[in-house]
Design an enzyme around this catalytic site. Structure first.
Site, short mmCIF file in Angstrom:
data_model
loop_
_atom_site.label_atom_id
_atom_site.label_comp_id
_atom_site.label_asym_id
_atom_site.label_seq_id
_atom_site.Cartn_x
_atom_site.Cartn_y
_atom_site.Cartn_z
N ILE A 118 0.83 -1.20 0.00
CA ILE A 118 0.00 0.00 0.00
C ILE A 118 0.87 1.26 0.00
CG2 ILE A 118 -0.23 0.19 2.52
CD1 ILE A 118 -3.23 0.77 2.00
N HIS A 119 0.38 2.31 -0.61
CA HIS A 119 1.08 3.59 -0.63
C HIS A 119 0.07 4.71 -0.89
CE1 HIS A 119 1.27 1.67 -4.59
NE2 HIS A 119 1.22 2.89 -5.11
N LEU A 120 0.42 5.88 -0.42
CA LEU A 120 -0.44 7.06 -0.55
C LEU A 120 0.16 7.99 -1.58
CD1 LEU A 120 -2.74 8.83 1.21
CD2 LEU A 120 -0.67 10.07 1.78
#
Length: 162
Positions: A118-120
């Site tokens: 996951i990453h923003l």
């Protein structure tokens, strides 16, 4: 028809694609400038997107390999948003955008290019930055070389952090 040259893409096209997670590999290496890592926090890091939607496209990425927000400690959650705020601050200082798109694509069907980690995304936006190129030519025009953008952002990071 006009030709749009992007010679830096050839290195990626010809390179061997590893089966390992690119985020896990990059954070384990000691080559932050080459890997486009701008900042290392305790739980997360800020990295430039090597294939950006816009100049200055940054990502906040957990150090640990996880595909979800579930099970995070309160410290991990707090630092995730603190680094998103830091990314916005250095982009404002360096690039003076009119606004931002900030978000997470969780899962492949939601558009996650690397669904297992996951990453923003923190994408700076300017009034009028959208044009016909992505729609008609399936092409994005990024006007500044990524290493030049990284140098500006790294300098601003030093100023923001004091």
């Amino acid at each position: 028809m006009r030709t749009l040259w992007a010679p830096w893409r050839m290195e990626y096209i010809r390179s061997e694609k590893a089966g390992a997670c690119i985020f896990c590999e990059k954070i384990d290496e000691d080559r932050d400038a080459e890997n486009l890592i701008l900042h290392r926090g305790v739980h997360h890091f800020i990295i430039m997107n090597a294939y950006p939607y816009n100049n200055g496209h940054l990502m906040v990425v957990p150090r640990r390999h996880t595909s979800t927000l579930a099970g995070w400690s309160s410290e991990e959650r707090a630092e995730f948003l603190e680094l998103a705020d830091l990314a916005v601050a250095i982009l404002k200082k360096t690039m003076n955008p009119d606004g931002f798109n900030i978000g997470i694509n969780m899962g492949e069907c939601a558009g996650a290019g690397i669904a297992s980690h996951i990453h923003l995304h923190v994408v700076p936006r300017w009034s009028g930055d959208c044009n016909f190129m992505p729609v008609f030519a399936d092409t994005r025009v990024i006007p500044e070389h990524i290493q030049e953008t990284r140098e500006k952002l790294a300098a601003a990071l030093g100023e923001v952090l004091g």
